[in-house]
Enzyme design. Structure first.
Site, PDB file in Angstrom:
ATOM      1  N   GLU A  10      56.251  70.123  20.152  1.00 10.31           N
ATOM      2  CA  GLU A  10      56.511  71.135  19.128  1.00 10.31           C
ATOM      3  C   GLU A  10      55.708  70.964  17.836  1.00 10.31           C
ATOM      4  O   GLU A  10      56.300  70.767  16.764  1.00 10.31           O
ATOM      5  CB  GLU A  10      58.004  71.163  18.773  1.00 10.31           C
ATOM      6  CG  GLU A  10      58.903  71.597  19.907  1.00 10.31           C
ATOM      7  CD  GLU A  10      60.354  71.813  19.462  1.00 10.31           C
ATOM      8  OE1 GLU A  10      60.729  71.335  18.371  1.00 10.31           O
ATOM      9  OE2 GLU A  10      61.110  72.468  20.201  1.00 10.31           O
ATOM     10  N   GLU A  20      62.755  72.844  27.262  1.00 11.66           N
ATOM     11  CA  GLU A  20      64.056  72.640  26.626  1.00 11.66           C
ATOM     12  C   GLU A  20      64.780  73.967  26.590  1.00 11.66           C
ATOM     13  O   GLU A  20      64.178  75.008  26.346  1.00 11.66           O
ATOM     14  CB  GLU A  20      63.942  72.168  25.167  1.00 11.66           C
ATOM     15  CG  GLU A  20      63.699  70.710  24.963  1.00 11.66           C
ATOM     16  CD  GLU A  20      63.656  70.355  23.471  1.00 11.66           C
ATOM     17  OE1 GLU A  20      64.348  71.007  22.650  1.00 11.66           O
ATOM     18  OE2 GLU A  20      62.916  69.420  23.128  1.00 11.66           O
TER      19      GLU A  20
END
Ligand SMILES: *[C@@H]1O[C@H](CO)[C@@H](O)[C@H](O)[C@H]1NC(C)=O
Ligand SMILES: *[C@@H]1O[C@H](CO)[C@@H](O)[C@H](O)[C@H]1NC(C)=O
Length: 317
Positions: free
Chosen positions: A55, A270
């Site tokens: 990320e 995720e």
């Protein structure tokens, strides 16, 4: 269960921060590649799914825009740090992360992939965005939200450059890739990883007074976000970050990404549910809402996987 291993997940040796300012410096690219090489050498016989950096879009936001994660750099109005510049440093740090990624992937492909046979990609956080009002300005805010939060990271890895909307609104604040870097970056993923939880309404800041002064800035793509429209929430509540349960967001996000990045493997790396504090007793113990969350989000993913028609529908709309 097949593990996917992330090489760099927000943790940074303080020494490299002290020496040259960590991700704000191009030196970090070489040190990252050194670390990645060590991981490929030591674990590559067993690890077949690598993610280079977790990320970059979220890390840079918290470390360099809001200043809540180390190295806690930021400027007003985003936060009151002792040093930093929230309007440009997130862009510089992400730039170095993207090049570091591409260099590590080249190393993996040249020296490890042929004998180890694994794959390597990068994961970004990706919300879906819906228009806050039913007009062109809101639809443009959706496009800018996608560009400034998601395509920011994936466009360079697939096309070798930042999205046009970012170049337009950021001008010279947006770092440039050299010719060699463009070639290195282009196609530098075997897959893209998506961390997806929630959907927000995207608010246009340029033509409305609905934004905070924080959102009406180039670094935010002049787009704000909301979880309700006309007082109606976009979905049921989750326990963190204003997340809401919006299963169709998963489907629309995947349709958009497969449209923009055709023939690119996508993994959901995720996704999940966190109960709000008020849940208790049977509800909490039996996990009804979590079960429904996974059921509906997986169904939405499945719909996106099965139907090319959804993609066409999104275009027509
Ligand atoms: C920022 O922090 C400094 C030092 O703690 C303080 O003096 C100043 O008033 C703060 N500024 C704002 C706008 O909060
Ligand atoms: C938002 O920012 C733009 C560009 O800086 C500015 O022209 C506009 O007045 C701002 N809007 C509001 C409501 O402050």
């Amino acid at each position: 269960i097949e593990p996917f291993v992330t090489i760099h997940h927000f943790d940074m040796p303080q020494e490299l921060e002290n020496r040259y300012g960590g991700w704000l410096s191009p030196h970090m690219q070489e040190d990252y590649v050194y670390f990645a090489k060590l991981c490929f050498e030591k674990f590559g016989d067993r690890v077949k799914n690598w993610m280079t950096i977790n990320e970059p879009n979220v890390f840079t936001q918290f470390a360099y825009m809001r200043g809540t994660f180390p190295p806690r750099r930021c400027s007003l109005p985003f936060g009151n740090c002792s040093a930093g510049n929230s309007d440009v440093e997130p862009l510089i740090a992400a730039h170095n992360m993207l090049i570091a990624h591409a260099k590590a992937v080249k190393l993996y492909r040249d020296h490890f992939q042929p004998k180890q046979g694994g794959i390597v990609g990068l994961t970004a956080n990706a919300f879906h965005y819906e228009p806050y009002t039913n007009d062109d300005f809101s639809y443009q805010a959706v496009e800018r939200s996608y560009a400034f939060n998601i395509h920011w990271i994936f466009d360079p890895l697939i096309f070798g450059n930042y999205p046009a909307l970012m170049r337009k609104y950021l001008g010279k604040d947006l770092p440039k890739f050299s010719k060699e870097e463009v070639e290195l970056l282009k196609g530098s993923v075997d897959f893209i990883g998506i961390n997806h939880y929630s959907t927000f309404y995207a608010i246009d800041c340029l033509n409305s007074n609905d934004c905070t002064s924080e959102d009406n800035r180039s670094i935010k793509g002049f787009a704000g976000r909301a979880i309700a429209r006309n007082g109606i929430p976009i979905g049921d509540e989750m326990g963190v970050f204003g997340f809401r349960i919006v299963p169709y967001g998963m489907e629309k996000l995947l349709n958009r990404l497969s449209l923009r990045y055709p023939n690119t493997n996508i993994y959901i790396t995720e996704n999940g549910y966190c109960p709000p504090n008020y849940q208790e007793g049977t509800e909490l113990l039996q996990d009804f809402t979590r079960i429904k969350f996974h059921q509906t989000y997986l169904a939405a993913m499945s719909k996106a996987m099965r139907s090319e028609l959804n993609i066409l529908f999104d275009i027509i709309k």
